[in-house]
Design an enzyme around this catalytic site. Structure first.
Site, PDB file in Angstrom:
ATOM      1  N   HIS A  94       0.837  -1.204   0.000  1.00  0.00           N
ATOM      2  CA  HIS A  94       0.000   0.000   0.000  1.00  0.00           C
ATOM      3  C   HIS A  94       0.875   1.259   0.000  1.00  0.00           C
ATOM      4  O   HIS A  94       0.688   2.158  -0.829  1.00  0.00           O
ATOM      5  CB  HIS A  94      -0.922  -0.003   1.221  1.00  0.00           C
ATOM      6  CG  HIS A  94      -1.802   1.202   1.304  1.00  0.00           C
ATOM      7  ND1 HIS A  94      -3.097   1.212   0.839  1.00  0.00           N
ATOM      8  CD2 HIS A  94      -1.572   2.457   1.780  1.00  0.00           C
ATOM      9  CE1 HIS A  94      -3.621   2.415   1.023  1.00  0.00           C
ATOM     10  NE2 HIS A  94      -2.710   3.185   1.602  1.00  0.00           N
ATOM     11  N   GLU A  95       1.818   1.306   0.932  1.00  0.00           N
ATOM     12  CA  GLU A  95       2.635   2.520   1.045  1.00  0.00           C
ATOM     13  C   GLU A  95       3.567   2.683  -0.152  1.00  0.00           C
ATOM     14  O   GLU A  95       3.795   3.791  -0.623  1.00  0.00           O
ATOM     15  CB  GLU A  95       3.434   2.514   2.355  1.00  0.00           C
ATOM     16  CG  GLU A  95       2.576   2.557   3.610  1.00  0.00           C
ATOM     17  CD  GLU A  95       1.572   3.707   3.647  1.00  0.00           C
ATOM     18  OE1 GLU A  95       1.775   4.726   2.963  1.00  0.00           O
ATOM     19  OE2 GLU A  95       0.562   3.579   4.361  1.00  0.00           O
TER      20      GLU A  95
ATOM     21  N   HIS B 192       1.804   4.404  -2.912  1.00  0.00           N
ATOM     22  CA  HIS B 192       1.901   5.868  -2.858  1.00  0.00           C
ATOM     23  C   HIS B 192       3.262   6.324  -3.399  1.00  0.00           C
ATOM     24  O   HIS B 192       3.361   7.328  -4.114  1.00  0.00           O
ATOM     25  CB  HIS B 192       1.754   6.363  -1.424  1.00  0.00           C
ATOM     26  CG  HIS B 192       0.357   6.283  -0.873  1.00  0.00           C
ATOM     27  ND1 HIS B 192      -0.735   6.806  -1.534  1.00  0.00           N
ATOM     28  CD2 HIS B 192      -0.119   5.766   0.294  1.00  0.00           C
ATOM     29  CE1 HIS B 192      -1.824   6.604  -0.795  1.00  0.00           C
ATOM     30  NE2 HIS B 192      -1.477   5.967   0.307  1.00  0.00           N
TER      31      HIS B 192
ATOM     32  N   GLU C 115      -6.136   7.448  -2.125  1.00  0.00           N
ATOM     33  CA  GLU C 115      -5.865   6.096  -1.627  1.00  0.00           C
ATOM     34  C   GLU C 115      -6.115   5.020  -2.685  1.00  0.00           C
ATOM     35  O   GLU C 115      -5.651   3.888  -2.544  1.00  0.00           O
ATOM     36  CB  GLU C 115      -6.715   5.802  -0.393  1.00  0.00           C
ATOM     37  CG  GLU C 115      -6.432   6.693   0.807  1.00  0.00           C
ATOM     38  CD  GLU C 115      -5.010   6.570   1.331  1.00  0.00           C
ATOM     39  OE1 GLU C 115      -4.388   5.500   1.150  1.00  0.00           O
ATOM     40  OE2 GLU C 115      -4.511   7.544   1.918  1.00  0.00           O
TER      41      GLU C 115
ATOM     42  N   TYR D 192     -11.028   6.649   2.453  1.00  0.00           N
ATOM     43  CA  TYR D 192     -10.468   5.294   2.500  1.00  0.00           C
ATOM     44  C   TYR D 192     -11.488   4.275   2.006  1.00  0.00           C
ATOM     45  O   TYR D 192     -11.132   3.274   1.389  1.00  0.00           O
ATOM     46  CB  TYR D 192     -10.034   4.941   3.923  1.00  0.00           C
ATOM     47  CG  TYR D 192      -8.642   5.416   4.258  1.00  0.00           C
ATOM     48  CD1 TYR D 192      -7.528   4.701   3.841  1.00  0.00           C
ATOM     49  CD2 TYR D 192      -8.434   6.588   4.969  1.00  0.00           C
ATOM     50  CE1 TYR D 192      -6.249   5.134   4.138  1.00  0.00           C
ATOM     51  CE2 TYR D 192      -7.152   7.031   5.272  1.00  0.00           C
ATOM     52  CZ  TYR D 192      -6.070   6.302   4.850  1.00  0.00           C
ATOM     53  OH  TYR D 192      -4.801   6.732   5.130  1.00  0.00           O
TER      54      TYR D 192
END
Length: 724
Positions: free
Chosen positions: A482-483, A486, A511, A658
């Site tokens: 997930h990170e 980004h 997101e 989210y």
């Protein structure tokens, strides 16, 4: 050593050599330069002579330059081990925020921007978007309010909100509490974790110190057999930053007051008007619909978990009357127990196949194949060569940090993309969650050349020991994906202005790209390619594995198919409860930001609201069912809002994003990637259509272009098993 063609990036990485004094001096210099740019524009132009080129462009170029330094100046407070440097970073951020407020409320500059907007010049799409956003920003920052007491009050509020935000996050970063436990009280918690905890002396002789950092907190809530231990950890974690309680209350009161000065009915209306949702009603309807759909599933999941709890307590001979309640501190424990019993899922065993180092390596390979990228770790002499001082330690902020140069592969033109940093282990004073930080944005410089971005992943995974490397639970693998999602968004972005670079999109879309990439953690081929049992990493780890497991030989190097099947079968186990938890956060956020009147928010008991909503929505019991009394006595047992950094750090009236962005991420994955997750052609199309454009286009138009139609909720609800 890196291959020759990757050893000389066209741009040096940023340096991390600041001192407390230099941070403040640099901040003053940057502010002075920027103020000078604005002063010069006002002095040399009139509304009649103002154009995009002579009014907005100089400010945009100055914003680009500012971002190269200011992001790093503010970053030190999240990662530095030096308290003085963190304090200086905090002070510098306050100075920059104050200047930003001053700039955003300059009526003399606004008059010129307003004149440019009315001239309707022919501009390229990104410049047109910049003009529209800047023009609207001045109005949203109070310049639509007549000069006088109201506008002065608005400015005062903006400054105070900035102070509150900085102090709130500082309190979270610097939180260093914990609890002394005896080893018996931690029965069931993984032995290697207990062994790594600080040992007590004096009155705490024979005890260990358990912190509230994630690598300590989550395994304890998942594995501690003693319910009283879990309860104590959960409740004290909810109270770990109670100094933030008055700050949170003051922030929501000031936000409401500011929104009403601008003519909005509440803060949510102000915040959501420029998001994809546009109105609070759209958000409220979405959350309400989701709650209606999820509530029955949550109830059914709790019934099954209570049955499991009853069996567990009976087997252990415990009859304390708690078997009729499913508590907040029960959930991670019994959720884990259910996965082990019903799905043969042993998270500890699965974690053995995901050592942090090889998981990152495998993950980067997936992104290389999908998006046409090459990641080259910069180590040793290559680090020294890229540091102007000749010392490689200057280009990282801590010895644990890894740094990569990132390139396009041959098919994408072999060009340089930027720098990626990984800061993965907890330490005192460090940001306590997992996040991606832009260190320097990309943009087009005044000379027409490209400036390349630098981005950092800051996480808190368990540190390696002599006997075991850092091993990731599957949910930590998902967090990493997930990170880094980004981070990829940040790296591949290609915008003219820093203002729109990378993840600078609206909050209810930002997101979606990262959430979509989480799907690669649930596909068999990708799980297999990521796995590598830690006993294969070194002879020492092999010996340690054999000693701790009692096995005479190593297991298979890659994760066995039956483990993968078990894992994938659990993807939606207790999914309703997970999403109801997110729904609680989103609903609380909207509740405190859309009161019917200012008096309503003044009277609101924030703690009671937070805990009551959680009980109503998430359906889990807290200490309120154990005590007596009403009001604060009943509901005031914990202040979860005081640890809710998102609502102070930019997600205010936006946490619903989210959930709503899951609609977009599910639609993109199911429509384009589900049948062939490693389709490089589609991966590159996604990179160029969605990620590359950052916030330089309307997010909905990017989605529609990629999907070939307007987005649909069908895949989202189907994924949750609640399709209509």
């Amino acid at each position: 050593m890196a291959p020759e063609r990757y050893r000389t990036p066209p741009q040096l990485p940023p340096r991390f050599t600041a001192t407390p004094e230099s941070l403040i001096e640099d901040t003053k210099r940057i502010i002075e330069r920027s103020r000078g740019v604005q002063d010069h524009i006002v002095k040399s132009l009139t509304p009649e002579t103002a154009t995009f080129k002579n009014t907005l462009l100089p400010v945009a170029h100055d914003d680009n330059k500012m971002a190269l330094e200011t992001h790093i100046i503010g970053f030190y407070q999240a990662v530095s081990t030096d308290q003085k440097l963190r304090d200086a970073s905090t002070e510098a951020e306050k100075m920059l925020d104050d200047f930003s407020i001053e700039s955003s409320m300059r009526e003399d500059v606004f008059r010129l921007v307003d004149a440019v907007a009315k001239k309707k010049e022919e501009l390229d799409p990104e410049s047109q978007r910049l003009l529209e956003k800047d023009h609207k920003s001045y109005i949203r920052n109070g310049l639509g309010v007549p000069a006088g007491p109201k506008r002065d009050r608005f400015k005062e509020i903006k400054k105070r909100l900035s102070e509150l935000s900085i102090q709130f996050q500082k309190n979270l970063n610097e939180e260093n509490g914990g609890i002394w436990f005896t080893p018996e009280e931690l029965d069931g918690v993984p032995e290697d974790l207990v062994a790594s905890l600080k040992k007590g002396e004096g009155e705490n002789e024979g005890k260990v110190w358990l912190t509230f950092k994630y690598p300590d907190l989550f395994p304890t809530l998942k594995y501690a057999n003693n319910a009283e231990t879990r309860k104590r950890v959960f409740v004290e974690n909810e109270n770990k930053c109670n100094q933030n309680v008055p700050l949170f209350r003051e922030a929501i009161l000031l936000r409401d007051e500011a929104a009403r000065i601008l003519g909005y009915n509440n803060h949510a209306e102000f915040r959501i008007e420029d998001k994809m949702a546009k109105t609070p009603k759209t958000v409220d309807d979405f959350l309400s619909d989701l709650r209606t759909r999820l509530a029955p599933g949550g109830k059914a999941e709790i019934e099954k978990l209570i049955e499991l709890k009853k069996q567990d307590l009976k087997q252990r001979g415990i009859s304390d009357g708690s078997d009729s309640h499913y508590f907040l501190w029960d959930h991670r424990y019994y959720d884990r127990l259910m996965l082990e019993k019903d799905y043969s899922l042993d998270q500890q065993k699965i974690a053995e196949y995901f050592p942090l180092s090889t998981t990152i390596e495998g993950m980067l390979k997936i992104f290389e194949e999908l998006f046409g990228m090459v990641f080259v770790e910069i180590v040793g002499k290559d680090r020294d060569a890229l540091a102007e001082s000749g010392s490689g330690s200057d280009i990282v902020w801590h010895e644990d940090v890894q740094v990569f140069s990132v390139w396009d592969d041959e098919g994408e033109g072999s060009g340089f993309i930027g720098y990626l940093y990984l800061d993965l282990f907890p330490r005192e004073g460090k940001y306590g969650h997992a996040a991606n930080f832009n260190l320097q944005p990309g943009f087009i410089q005044e000379d027409g050349k490209r400036r390349y971005p630098a981005t950092a992943l800051v996480c808190n995974f368990s540190k390696p020991t002599a006997k075991k490397p850092s091993l990731l639970k599957h949910d930590e693998v998902v967090t990493l994906f997930h990170e880094l999602g980004h981070g990829i968004h940040d790296l591949v972005s290609r915008t003219t202005y820093a203002r729109f670079h990378g993840t600078n999109t609206v909050r209810d879309f930002v997101e979606a790209p990262s959430q979509m990439l989480e799907n690669w953690c649930w596909t068999p081929a990708q799980l297999r390619s990521l796995s590598n049992h830690y006993s294969y990493l070194s002879p020492e780890y092999e010996a340690s594995y054999k000693e701790s497991s009692g096995a005479s030989q190593k297991p298979s190097q890659q994760i066995p198919d039956e483990y993968i099947t078990s894992l994938i079968n659990t993807k939606h186990v207790n999914d309703a409860l997970f999403n109801l938890r997110q729904l609680h956060f989103g609903t609380f956020d909207m509740t405190v930001h859309e009161p019917a009147s200012h008096e309503e928010i003044e009277k609101l008991d924030v703690t009671t609201t937070y805990n009551k909503l959680r009980k109503e929505i998430a359906q889990l019991d807290g200490p309120e069912v154990l005590g007596s009394g009403e009001g604060e006595k009943k509901w005031g047992w914990g202040n979860g809002q005081a640890t809710f950094g998102h609502l102070i750090g930019g997600y205010d009236a936006g946490y619903y994003g989210y959930l709503s962005s899951q609609v977009y991420s599910a639609d993109m994955f199911y429509t384009v990637f589900k049948s062939d997750p490693m389709n490089g052609k589609e991966g590159r199309r996604y990179r160029h259509t969605v990620l590359e454009r950052g916030g330089s286009r309307e997010e909905m138009s990017l989605l529609e272009e990629f999907l070939g139609r307007p987005p649909s909720t069908e895949a989202f609800y189907k994924e949750l098993g609640i399709s209509a």
